[in-house]
Design a protein around this motif. Structure first.
Motif, short mmCIF file in Angstrom:
data_model
loop_
_atom_site.label_atom_id
_atom_site.label_comp_id
_atom_site.label_asym_id
_atom_site.label_seq_id
_atom_site.Cartn_x
_atom_site.Cartn_y
_atom_site.Cartn_z
N THR A 1 0.86 -1.18 0.00
CA THR A 1 0.00 0.00 0.00
C THR A 1 0.89 1.23 0.00
O THR A 1 1.78 1.36 0.85
N HIS B 1 -2.01 12.25 -4.05
CA HIS B 1 -2.29 11.30 -5.12
C HIS B 1 -3.28 11.92 -6.11
O HIS B 1 -4.31 12.47 -5.73
N PRO C 1 -8.29 6.86 -4.68
CA PRO C 1 -7.63 5.84 -3.86
C PRO C 1 -8.17 4.46 -4.20
O PRO C 1 -9.28 4.32 -4.67
N VAL D 1 -3.33 2.35 -3.42
CA VAL D 1 -2.92 3.73 -3.13
C VAL D 1 -3.98 4.36 -2.22
O VAL D 1 -5.17 4.27 -2.48
N VAL D 2 -3.51 4.97 -1.13
CA VAL D 2 -4.40 5.69 -0.21
C VAL D 2 -3.81 7.06 0.08
O VAL D 2 -2.61 7.27 -0.07
N ALA D 3 -4.65 8.00 0.50
CA ALA D 3 -4.18 9.35 0.80
C ALA D 3 -3.80 9.51 2.27
O ALA D 3 -3.02 10.39 2.61
#
Length: 95
Positions: free
Chosen positions: A27, A33, A37, A58-60
């Motif tokens: 991750t 980004h 997400p 992908v995460v913020a």
């Protein structure tokens, strides 16, 4: 192994991509980004011109990631304290 890369810019994304290519569940935590997400594909270009695509998430925000078994911090020095604080919410993380 579940790996979270906090600060997934150029260096963090490369590290995460290599770990994903080795079979780990990666991750990438990116505050800036551009896309939505979630599941994504990261392209890694090697110096010989070959390119490999690997699956990543992908995460913020760090809190949005599944609890990792390994946390990689790849942030610039001025952002280090904030990155460490963001990891504090994961169960078992010792800050």
């Amino acid at each position: 192994m579940r790996v979270a890369v906090v600060g997934a810019g150029a260096v963090g994304s490369l590290l995460g991509g290599v770990l994903a290519q080795a079979g780990h569940e990666v991750t990438l935590v990116r505050r800036r980004h551009a896309g939505p997400p979630g599941p994504s594909t990261l392209a890694i270009r090697r110096p010989d011109g070959s390119q490999h695509s690997v699956p990543v998430t992908v995460v913020a925000e760090a809190a949005a990631a599944a609890t990792p078994e390994l946390i990689v911090l790849a942030v610039k020095m001025p952002d280090l304290a904030a990155a460490i604080s963001a990891c504090d919410g994961w169960p078992g993380a010792t800050v």
